[in-house]
Scaffold this active site. Sequence first.
Site, PDB file in Angstrom:
ATOM      1  N   LYS A 296     -16.662  25.697  -6.111  1.00  0.00           N
ATOM      2  CA  LYS A 296     -16.800  26.011  -7.452  1.00  0.00           C
ATOM      3  C   LYS A 296     -18.337  26.789  -7.482  1.00  0.00           C
ATOM      4  O   LYS A 296     -18.424  27.865  -8.022  1.00  0.00           O
ATOM      5  CB  LYS A 296     -16.761  24.746  -8.321  1.00  0.00           C
ATOM      6  CG  LYS A 296     -16.162  24.808  -9.701  1.00  0.00           C
ATOM      7  CD  LYS A 296     -15.652  23.774 -10.281  1.00  0.00           C
ATOM      8  CE  LYS A 296     -16.409  22.648  -9.746  1.00  0.00           C
ATOM      9  NZ  LYS A 296     -17.411  21.742 -10.827  1.00  0.00           N
TER      10      LYS A 296
ATOM     11  N   ARG B 190     -23.107  21.054   3.462  1.00  0.00           N
ATOM     12  CA  ARG B 190     -23.850  21.985   2.167  1.00  0.00           C
ATOM     13  C   ARG B 190     -25.183  21.613   2.241  1.00  0.00           C
ATOM     14  O   ARG B 190     -25.663  20.393   2.307  1.00  0.00           O
ATOM     15  CB  ARG B 190     -23.077  21.296   0.933  1.00  0.00           C
ATOM     16  CG  ARG B 190     -23.712  21.841  -0.338  1.00  0.00           C
ATOM     17  CD  ARG B 190     -22.668  21.948  -1.502  1.00  0.00           C
ATOM     18  NE  ARG B 190     -22.590  20.563  -2.125  1.00  0.00           N
ATOM     19  CZ  ARG B 190     -22.096  20.494  -3.320  1.00  0.00           C
ATOM     20  NH1 ARG B 190     -21.500  21.370  -3.945  1.00  0.00           N
ATOM     21  NH2 ARG B 190     -21.974  19.123  -4.012  1.00  0.00           N
TER      22      ARG B 190
ATOM     23  N   ARG C 258     -14.949  10.643  -4.638  1.00  0.00           N
ATOM     24  CA  ARG C 258     -15.181  11.871  -5.692  1.00  0.00           C
ATOM     25  C   ARG C 258     -13.770  12.545  -5.778  1.00  0.00           C
ATOM     26  O   ARG C 258     -13.878  13.053  -6.968  1.00  0.00           O
ATOM     27  CB  ARG C 258     -16.568  12.759  -5.463  1.00  0.00           C
ATOM     28  CG  ARG C 258     -17.761  11.959  -5.694  1.00  0.00           C
ATOM     29  CD  ARG C 258     -18.711  12.732  -5.032  1.00  0.00           C
ATOM     30  NE  ARG C 258     -19.113  14.015  -5.628  1.00  0.00           N
ATOM     31  CZ  ARG C 258     -19.554  15.069  -5.039  1.00  0.00           C
ATOM     32  NH1 ARG C 258     -20.050  14.741  -3.804  1.00  0.00           N
ATOM     33  NH2 ARG C 258     -19.767  16.229  -5.721  1.00  0.00           N
TER      34      ARG C 258
ATOM     35  N   ARG D  59     -27.102  16.702  -0.647  1.00  0.00           N
ATOM     36  CA  ARG D  59     -27.263  15.579  -1.644  1.00  0.00           C
ATOM     37  C   ARG D  59     -26.710  14.384  -1.160  1.00  0.00           C
ATOM     38  O   ARG D  59     -25.547  14.393  -0.402  1.00  0.00           O
ATOM     39  CB  ARG D  59     -25.759  16.164  -2.794  1.00  0.00           C
ATOM     40  CG  ARG D  59     -26.732  16.939  -3.975  1.00  0.00           C
ATOM     41  CD  ARG D  59     -25.786  17.706  -4.590  1.00  0.00           C
ATOM     42  NE  ARG D  59     -24.830  16.898  -5.444  1.00  0.00           N
ATOM     43  CZ  ARG D  59     -23.981  17.221  -6.274  1.00  0.00           C
ATOM     44  NH1 ARG D  59     -24.021  18.609  -6.728  1.00  0.00           N
ATOM     45  NH2 ARG D  59     -23.082  16.479  -6.728  1.00  0.00           N
TER      46      ARG D  59
ATOM     47  N   ARG E 205     -13.914  17.839 -19.626  1.00  0.00           N
ATOM     48  CA  ARG E 205     -13.674  16.802 -18.881  1.00  0.00           C
ATOM     49  C   ARG E 205     -12.488  15.773 -19.541  1.00  0.00           C
ATOM     50  O   ARG E 205     -12.041  14.611 -18.678  1.00  0.00           O
ATOM     51  CB  ARG E 205     -14.897  16.032 -18.502  1.00  0.00           C
ATOM     52  CG  ARG E 205     -15.406  16.112 -16.898  1.00  0.00           C
ATOM     53  CD  ARG E 205     -16.388  15.386 -16.876  1.00  0.00           C
ATOM     54  NE  ARG E 205     -16.957  15.301 -15.414  1.00  0.00           N
ATOM     55  CZ  ARG E 205     -17.890  16.036 -14.918  1.00  0.00           C
ATOM     56  NH1 ARG E 205     -18.158  16.965 -15.299  1.00  0.00           N
ATOM     57  NH2 ARG E 205     -18.293  15.611 -13.810  1.00  0.00           N
TER      58      ARG E 205
HETATM   59  P1  AMP Z   1     -21.522  16.873 -12.642  1.00  0.00           P
HETATM   60  O1  AMP Z   1     -22.581  17.328 -12.092  1.00  0.00           O
HETATM   61  O2  AMP Z   1     -20.533  17.729 -13.283  1.00  0.00           O
HETATM   62  O3  AMP Z   1     -21.106  15.792 -11.680  1.00  0.00           O
HETATM   63  O4  AMP Z   1     -21.948  15.939 -13.815  1.00  0.00           O
HETATM   64  C1  AMP Z   1     -23.094  14.777 -13.765  1.00  0.00           C
HETATM   65  C2  AMP Z   1     -22.932  13.794 -14.711  1.00  0.00           C
HETATM   66  O5  AMP Z   1     -22.958  14.353 -16.067  1.00  0.00           O
HETATM   67  C3  AMP Z   1     -21.309  13.172 -14.882  1.00  0.00           C
HETATM   68  O6  AMP Z   1     -21.112  12.172 -13.955  1.00  0.00           O
HETATM   69  C4  AMP Z   1     -21.226  12.566 -16.354  1.00  0.00           C
HETATM   70  O7  AMP Z   1     -21.975  11.589 -16.364  1.00  0.00           O
HETATM   71  C5  AMP Z   1     -21.999  13.710 -16.961  1.00  0.00           C
HETATM   72  N1  AMP Z   1     -21.476  14.697 -17.403  1.00  0.00           N
HETATM   73  C6  AMP Z   1     -21.189  16.170 -17.060  1.00  0.00           C
HETATM   74  N2  AMP Z   1     -20.317  16.772 -17.728  1.00  0.00           N
HETATM   75  C7  AMP Z   1     -19.625  15.860 -18.312  1.00  0.00           C
HETATM   76  C8  AMP Z   1     -18.554  16.080 -19.585  1.00  0.00           C
HETATM   77  N3  AMP Z   1     -18.054  17.377 -19.810  1.00  0.00           N
HETATM   78  N4  AMP Z   1     -18.313  15.128 -20.126  1.00  0.00           N
HETATM   79  C9  AMP Z   1     -18.920  13.626 -19.967  1.00  0.00           C
HETATM   80  N5  AMP Z   1     -19.946  13.673 -19.035  1.00  0.00           N
HETATM   81  C10 AMP Z   1     -20.109  14.573 -18.329  1.00  0.00           C
END
Ligand code: AMP
Length: 226
Positions: A13, A122, A167, A156, A88
């Site tokens: 992505k 990565r 994940r 990471r 999400r």
């Molecule tokens: P990500 O980098 O997309 O994995 O986001 C990291 C964290 O941010 C997630 O584990 C959530 O806690 C929060 N987060 C990011 N996007 C959302 C979303 N659309 N809805 C709810 N929580 C989010």
Amino acid sequence: MKLVFIGAPGAGKGTYAQYLREKYCIPHISTGDIFREEIAKGSELGRRVKEYIDRGELVPDDIVIEVVKKRLNQPDTRNGFILDGFPRTLNQARALDEIVVIDAVIYLNVSEEVAVKRLSGRRICPVCGRVYNIYYEPKPRNDEKCDYDGAQLIMREDDRPEIVRNRYRVFHETFKPIIDYYRNKGLLIEVDSNRSIREVMPELEELLKKKGILRIKPCKPDIKPD
Ligand code: AMP
């Protein structure tokens, strides 16, 4: 070109988004990145979301929706954008319908084994956020340093195989209703992301042009997927 990107960890992505962002000069809007920046700044929003993120829980819908609404009102989204990590939940998907008309949802479908291999290689630049891979292109030209600013690249913590497998499972549980929602609306474009971006991207750009979604001219036509 108003796109939502959906893909399991390791689907590529970030790489696809980086390519489209640079070639067409449209912003890549990742809610996860926005939250991490706000936490780093110590802002009011950062303080509100930190506890959820630290616990690995979703941030409440009303907060996320407000953040996305504000971001999509910025003038740099006029020619299009790539939304990543949002929506999400079905609630968020319905709220997004009220904010803007999405042209397509790109679902990058990857197998668990390919995802694990990709993520273990990565590396990320802590300065500019560019993403490399030590096994696949784009490889850093010089050791494990960023090609652009020379910063030492980092891995990471959650790219370790056993964490990636978890994940991957959580991704499918979380996003299944969202994928179904957009499939039912006829907006879903599913891409076999086990192949390299060099193979997939030209096909995807052609398809988006044919569907009338990719209408803007590249701001940097020379950029190639690698
Ligand atoms: P990500 O980098 O997309 O994995 O986001 C990291 C964290 O941010 C997630 O584990 C959530 O806690 C929060 N987060 C990011 N996007 C959302 C979303 N659309 N809805 C709810 N929580 C989010």
